[in-house]
Design an enzyme around this catalytic site. Structure first.
Site, PDB file in Angstrom:
ATOM      1  N   GLY A   4      56.724  35.839  33.404  1.00 49.41           N
ATOM      2  CA  GLY A   4      55.717  35.881  34.469  1.00 49.41           C
ATOM      3  C   GLY A   4      55.065  37.237  34.639  1.00 49.41           C
ATOM      4  O   GLY A   4      54.429  37.514  35.653  1.00 49.41           O
TER       5      GLY A   4
ATOM      6  N   GLY B  75      54.505  43.777  43.063  1.00 49.17           N
ATOM      7  CA  GLY B  75      55.500  42.997  43.784  1.00 49.17           C
ATOM      8  C   GLY B  75      55.017  42.757  45.201  1.00 49.17           C
ATOM      9  O   GLY B  75      54.325  43.595  45.774  1.00 49.17           O
TER      10      GLY B  75
ATOM     11  N   GLY C  22      50.683  50.143  43.102  1.00 54.91           N
ATOM     12  CA  GLY C  22      51.380  49.221  44.011  1.00 54.91           C
ATOM     13  C   GLY C  22      51.710  49.913  45.312  1.00 54.91           C
ATOM     14  O   GLY C  22      50.825  50.386  46.019  1.00 54.91           O
TER      15      GLY C  22
ATOM     16  N   VAL D  62      46.251  51.381  43.756  1.00 54.54           N
ATOM     17  CA  VAL D  62      46.789  52.211  42.671  1.00 54.54           C
ATOM     18  C   VAL D  62      48.299  52.354  42.823  1.00 54.54           C
ATOM     19  O   VAL D  62      48.772  52.776  43.875  1.00 54.54           O
ATOM     20  CB  VAL D  62      46.160  53.618  42.673  1.00 54.54           C
TER      21      VAL D  62
ATOM     22  N   THR E 149      50.166  36.266  47.575  1.00 56.85           N
ATOM     23  CA  THR E 149      51.427  37.011  47.517  1.00 56.85           C
ATOM     24  C   THR E 149      51.410  38.240  48.432  1.00 56.85           C
ATOM     25  O   THR E 149      52.261  38.375  49.310  1.00 56.85           O
ATOM     26  CB  THR E 149      51.684  37.483  46.073  1.00 56.85           C
TER      27      THR E 149
ATOM     28  N   GLU F 277      45.244  52.281  49.416  1.00 59.36           N
ATOM     29  CA  GLU F 277      46.462  52.815  48.798  1.00 59.36           C
ATOM     30  C   GLU F 277      47.079  51.813  47.824  1.00 59.36           C
ATOM     31  O   GLU F 277      47.556  52.181  46.742  1.00 59.36           O
ATOM     32  CB  GLU F 277      47.486  53.164  49.896  1.00 59.36           C
TER      33      GLU F 277
ATOM     34  N   ILE G 215      53.514  52.718  45.670  1.00 60.92           N
ATOM     35  CA  ILE G 215      53.758  54.166  45.584  1.00 60.92           C
ATOM     36  C   ILE G 215      52.700  54.914  46.383  1.00 60.92           C
ATOM     37  O   ILE G 215      51.519  54.703  46.168  1.00 60.92           O
ATOM     38  CB  ILE G 215      53.672  54.670  44.129  1.00 60.92           C
TER      39      ILE G 215
ATOM     40  N   LYS H 147      41.488  46.946  43.342  1.00 67.80           N
ATOM     41  CA  LYS H 147      41.177  48.075  42.453  1.00 67.80           C
ATOM     42  C   LYS H 147      39.897  47.862  41.667  1.00 67.80           C
ATOM     43  O   LYS H 147      39.116  48.785  41.471  1.00 67.80           O
ATOM     44  CB  LYS H 147      42.340  48.343  41.510  1.00 67.80           C
TER      45      LYS H 147
ATOM     46  N   LYS I 225      42.275  52.000  37.909  1.00 66.33           N
ATOM     47  CA  LYS I 225      43.111  52.849  38.761  1.00 66.33           C
ATOM     48  C   LYS I 225      42.839  54.337  38.537  1.00 66.33           C
ATOM     49  O   LYS I 225      42.774  55.116  39.489  1.00 66.33           O
ATOM     50  CB  LYS I 225      44.580  52.497  38.542  1.00 66.33           C
TER      51      LYS I 225
END
EC number: 1.1.1.3
Lengths: 384, 384
Positions: A180, A295, A127, A125, A10, A122, A129, A98, A198
């Protein structure tokens, strides 16, 4: 800049897509070509024709043209081999892994240092952000005192569902699973282990120390009940799974636990699969970073910014000391629901049905638990 | 790195203090000496003895040893001279001067480019909150679509006070003034001009365009009444002064206006003198940066991170195009309070006393105003 992406699931495939779609803009920004030379995956995937497809990660690592190796296969075995080998060849590494950074950060960072290579993570932790790099570079003037965050989207989704739809944990879990939101190994999320990975990463960077991941105490959300949520609400609180790290008088406190947070607090209003990190420091006071914690493109966005960052100098080094003393943070206000009245100092008390509900004053956990020896009870921390 | 700080007021002196207190740690992080060589101010101040005090900014700018000039005197006259002269000598410039960057950003950025010097201004927007640099570097993978924020602490403090203490604007202003929250030139804050400076800066960087500041429409909070706050609350909203910038089909929409925001929205829960910026982009979706928008060390923290950043390569360039077409964002839901029922599409309607209150569906402002021609009314945007 020539890039090899290892792992085309993904996030990996998302990163290749972004690098392809934004190629021209990125090149203009940094004044350098941005080329994905390899995509490496055991599963066959269709890549743009200019990208070489391989199943053997050695093709990527042994190619002298490659500047940046992007590890997105996850896990702590082959991923570790790939990262260490790439760093030893002086290649910069970008990863979203992570678990690996939390467990083996020290070895990885030291290897990077020895070979003058950069390691960025980056996406590990929060996603997409931006928080790992900003906590170092943008807060560089500051000494960081405390970090608190909602770092796991799955558990936050379940807690939000329990609250909005008045469900018990098992009911909400079933729905989240159907949508999901629950991974094959549900325990990583539900028992707070993912959040612990994290907070370990954020704590290492904030305090410039290496910690042993196995010493971090994580409590998940399995013991959060509909009843406790109702009582919390009645008292003006929400229950969130909070990961926390702070300097103690001696050593460092790091833990993950369900925590009551006043409903007016920004952090209490972080719902669904969103993540948040609040950092408290000496000059800037408190600063909050908020966004989607997972995501395809969300996470790939962070991977791509890391890739581009390898082209410039770091503003920070990973040469931390190892710190033995880490503890759960046990001096806190607590929410207690029990069968009998207690002899404790409290901020709020009420009873309903057969329950006695307290928000205590700050107290050490073991002192509180002495009072609860012969009780059936449920207990969470309260923020503040 | 040798630094000259010009302007030793609240923020300037704070920056000198941080650079002195954190010298050792900063030097370790970047592997370079961090020396404040000059402090320049017309008012005599007591500086650490290793710092040269001068009243003449030419001493700083003409010293070949100086790498970084920090401009913290404010205003758009001498400050501009100092910044342009410093850049022309190839010195990097750090400033917190939002008015100057908003008005003269194009000239300043172009001068910096021509002389291969860097210009950083993190402290110009959101006080110490990292947002200017993160929006470029950490979001570099993304195309930014929209920015919304509470960018002025004074007006947010007043609006919070109006709500919590049930006050009208004038009453809350008097209290805020007594607490030192209102500047000598109150209009900059109250009429939304300060927020407009800041959204202009964010918009330039987000859209990689120069805009004419004078085209930005700013509406302040003077027409927010206790009555409208009450109605908003009844409808599940709070009123905040929102600065907004987004891509339109043709050109760009940039404005500042009081806006109703659903109370469950994170942005609606930003109270007191706190600031928030929400950025919506194509991959990362939405990300929020939150923190204190003002204060000596808060702002100085951002100045110091900028100073340290001058030692590394940029990940972004300021070579934007000039864009003629900027407009207020007028296609929106609106809150309307008026004397008679209207013939419009609405989401919510109720009447109370002699008031008719609507949350409209999305509509163009001029179309709505046609309906209101002969009415006494008050009207704000509604987010969403």
């Amino acid at each position: 800049m020539k890039i090899g992406v290892i792992g085309l699931g993904t996030v990996g495939f998302g990163a290749v897509e972004i690098l392809t779609q934004q190629k021209e803009r990125l090149e203009k920004q940094i004044g350098e070509e941005v080329i994905v030379k390899y995509g490496c995956s055991l599963d066959e995937v269709t890549l743009p024709e200019e990208i070489i497809y391989t199943q053997d990660f050695h093709d990527v690592i042994n190619d002298e043209e490659i500047d940046v190796v992007v590890e997105l296969i996850g896990g702590t075995t082959i991923a570790k081999t790939i990262i260490l080998e790439a760093l030893k060849k002086g290649k910069h590494v970008v990863t979203a892994n992570k678990a690996l950074i939390a467990h083996d950060g020290q070895e990885i960072f030291e290897t990077a240092s020895q070979h003058n290579a950069k390691i960025y993570y980056e996406a590990a932790v929060g996603g997409g952000i931006p928080v790992v790099v900003p906590a170092k570079e943008d807060l560089i003037a500051n000494e960081i005192e405390k970090i608190e965050g909602i770092l796991n989207g799955t558990t936050n989704f379940i807690l939000t569902l329990m609250e909005t739809d008045n469900l018990d944990f098992d009911e909400a879990l079933t729905i989240a699973d159907g949508l999901g939101f629950v991974e094959a190994d549900a325990s990583l999320d539900l028992d707070g282990i993912d959040a612990a990975h994290k907070i370990q990463i954020l704590a290492m960077n904030a305090f410039e120390m290496f910690f042993d991941f196995n010493k971090i105490q994580a409590t998940g959300i399995r013991n959060v009940t509909k009843k406790d949520m109702d009582y919390a609400k009645k008292l003006g609180y929400r229950i969130k799974l909070i990961a926390q790290a702070k300097k103690l008088d001696k050593g460092y406190g790091i833990d993950v636990s369900p925590t009551l947070i006043g409903i007016k607090d920004i952090v209490a209003n972080v719902n669904q699969a969103y993540n948040v990190v609040e950092i408290t420091c000496n000059y800037l006071e408190n600063v909050i970073f908020y966004g989607k914690g997972a995501g395809r493109y969300v996470t790939a966005s962070a991977v791509v910014s890391d890739i581009i960052k390898t082209h410039k100098q770091d503003m920070w080094k990973h040469d931390y000391q190892y710190e033995e003393c880490i503890y759960p943070i046990t001096y806190s206000k607590y929410y207690v629901r029990c069968d009998h009245p207690l002899d404790i100092d409290y901020e709020t008390y009420f009873s309903q049905d057969k329950d006695h509900i307290y928000i205590t004053n700050k107290i050490e956990l073991d002192e509180l638990q002495k009072q609860l020896q012969n009780e059936t009870y449920n207990l969470f921390k309260v923020r503040g």
